[in-house]
Design an enzyme around this catalytic site. Structure first.
Site, PDB file in Angstrom:
ATOM      1  N   CYS B  82       7.670  -2.575  -1.479  1.00 23.36           N
ATOM      2  CA  CYS B  82       8.202  -3.781  -2.119  1.00 23.36           C
ATOM      3  C   CYS B  82       8.907  -3.441  -3.431  1.00 23.36           C
ATOM      4  CB  CYS B  82       7.103  -4.820  -2.300  1.00 23.36           C
ATOM      5  SG  CYS B  82       7.752  -6.469  -2.620  1.00 23.36           S
ATOM      6  N   HIS B 192       5.436  -5.728   3.008  1.00 25.21           N
ATOM      7  CA  HIS B 192       4.108  -5.233   2.638  1.00 25.21           C
ATOM      8  C   HIS B 192       3.346  -4.793   3.887  1.00 25.21           C
ATOM      9  CE1 HIS B 192       3.963  -6.424  -1.624  1.00 25.21           C
ATOM     10  NE2 HIS B 192       4.790  -7.391  -1.257  1.00 25.21           N
ATOM     11  N   GLU B 194       0.580  -3.388   4.002  1.00 26.23           N
ATOM     12  CA  GLU B 194      -0.853  -3.653   3.787  1.00 26.23           C
ATOM     13  C   GLU B 194      -1.197  -5.128   4.004  1.00 26.23           C
ATOM     14  OE1 GLU B 194       1.395  -3.432   1.494  1.00 26.23           O
ATOM     15  OE2 GLU B 194       0.882  -4.616  -0.282  1.00 26.23           O
TER      16      GLU B 194
END
Lengths: 258, 212
Positions: B82, B192, B194
């Site tokens: 990001c 993202h 994650e």
């Protein structure tokens, strides 16, 4: 294309999952938030909203702990709120693993707080949550403090003002329809989606697969759903497959993803 | 070499990146310590917040020099996420109110520009799940089926790469949005991983097993 989002909404009371009708009626226990979140994760929902509806000093610690536990095993975006009043509150939730923090009453009482929080943590972190209720056949008004206090604000004007204060997203919820599973307030959704430039999550009333389609077609970026997922056999998998087969822009269902 | 260094430059929520690394079976260390970064097998530069503040912190902590040495010179596998990806550009116009662009690490011939979707109905930030179309294959995308390349994005600025060969994938949002860039031992995602459930965890896991 950006996908429309399916978002289970969790209401917490003393760290337990609960659900009401129109905010106050028919309290029902709905289980453990962490285990329920894991189930939804396996169902491949797009995001989770977790709101502490009776915030206190003690519940705040419990919410932080719950979010920490969720973020250890669940890798999707979390929006967390309830009683958020200070930059420290926002910070504590972000540190616990929240991606976005929802602000409701405090934004009405102190609009500059929203601006300050957006400046400190980024616009995309700040979701403003707006609850409204019809006060006459043609007028709706904003209610704060968990639907207890009426404030003389038009929900859409207030949402636009929040956008000027740099909120990143609006969560718009109808108190009249909350928990009723009678369908979303499509007229309000349509009006709000037309004037807002930030994403719009709508809440209150989803009870059938068609209700979700209606809200998304009315312009919502995301549907927040609580009762339907908790108390009917319409699971997120079923809803997603249905929306997908009807040609709506949603992620492919987890069964076809695996 | 042991551990996965998650570079700490004073931003808030690195918890989910750390949790994801752990979930993949590796040992994360959140750090800006030179020794820890030198010892790490892989380095991750997470990112949330504003470009200018991030660069100020990175320079103040000497992280730019550490990354230059361990990632660019020694070739340690490196993933930026990001804002972390945007920091690899030459410049960014984020909050460049007085018209002066912020300068980034400049590892890629690229600039960070405000998103300008050609459809006024598209909301900013670009927030939510979007599909990534591959320009080419890359080890971090191994075992992820094309139909599963949906990832979670949240950003208002995006990278414009001047060298097309750097771009591994892009998303569509009323404009082409650079989603994955890579060169040698360096890879970066605008989304993202994650926060992108199975596909994101698969990508992270591929990165953590990557030895370019």
């Amino acid at each position: 294309m950006l996908k429309k989002r399916l978002i289970p909404k969790f209401l917490l009371r003393d760290g337990r999952l609960v659900k009401y009708v129109r905010f106050f009626e028919n309290e029902r226990a709905a289980g453990n938030p962490v285990t329920t979140a894991k189930v939804y994760n396996d169902y491949g929902v797009d995001e989770l909203i977790v709101l502490d509806i009776v915030p206190s000093e003690a519940s705040r610690h419990r919410v932080v702990e719950i979010i920490e536990r969720m973020s250890e095993e669940i890798f999707m975006p979390f929006t967390v709120g309830g009683g958020v009043k200070t930059l420290d509150d926002v910070n504590a939730l972000l540190r616990a693993g929240a991606d976005k923090v929802s602000v409701n009453s405090e934004a009405v009482r102190r609009p500059e707080f929203l601006r300050e929080a957006a400046r400190t943590f980024g616009d995309q972190c700040m979701t403003v949550s707006i609850d409204y209720k019809k006060i006459s056949p043609n007028h709706a008004s904003v209610f704060i403090d968990g639907g207890r206090e009426h404030v003389a604000l038009d929900p859409i004007e207030w949402a636009r003002r929040c956008e000027d204060l740099h909120c990143g997203e609006v969560l718009l919820g109808s108190i009249d329809r909350d928990g009723t599973m009678s369908g979303y307030d499509l007229e309000m959704i349509h009006r709000a989606a037309n004037v807002l430039s930030v994403p719009l999550i709508v809440s209150g009333g989803c009870g059938s697969l068609q209700h979700a389609i209606d809200a998304l077609e009315a312009g919502a970026s995301a549907v927040a759903i609580s009762s339907m997922f908790l108390f009917t056999d319409h699971s997120p998998i079923k809803l997603r497959s249905h929306l997908f087969s009807r040609g709506l822009e949603v992620r492919a269902s987890s069964s076809s993803r695996n | 070499m042991s551990g996965v260094a998650i570079v700490d430059y004073g931003i808030n929520n690195v918890r989910s990146v750390r949790n994801a690394v752990e979930y993949c079976g590796f040992e994360p260390v959140v750090t800006h310590d030179a020794g820890a970064i030198a010892d790490a097998s892989h380095v991750i530069l997470p990112g949330v917040g504003a470009f200018g503040d991030a660069m100020t912190n990175i320079r103040a902590r000497g992280i730019d020099e550490l990354l230059e040495r361990h990632v660019r010179e020694k070739g340690k596998p490196f993933l930026a996420v990001c804002l972390g990806m945007q920091l690899l550009a030459k410049t960014s116009e984020e909050h460049a109110d007085d018209g002066v662009l912020h300068s980034g690490l400049g590892w890629f011939d690229a600039d960070v520009l405000r998103l300008m979707p050609n459809d006024p109905a598209l909301k900013i930030p670009h927030m939510g799940w979007n599909m990534v179309a591959k320009e080419r294959s890359h080890p971090i995308l191994d075992h992820i089926r094309e139909g599963n390349l949906a990832f979670y994005f949240v950003h208002s600025f995006a990278m414009r790469c001047n060298a097309p060969e750097d771009v591994v994938g892009h998303a569509q949002y009323g404009q082409q949005v650079t989603a994955i860039i890579a060169r040698d031992n360096i890879v970066a995602t605008q989304f993202h991983p994650e926060k992108s459930q199975d596909s994101g965890i698969e990508l992270m896991s591929n990165f953590l097993r990557w030895n370019p």
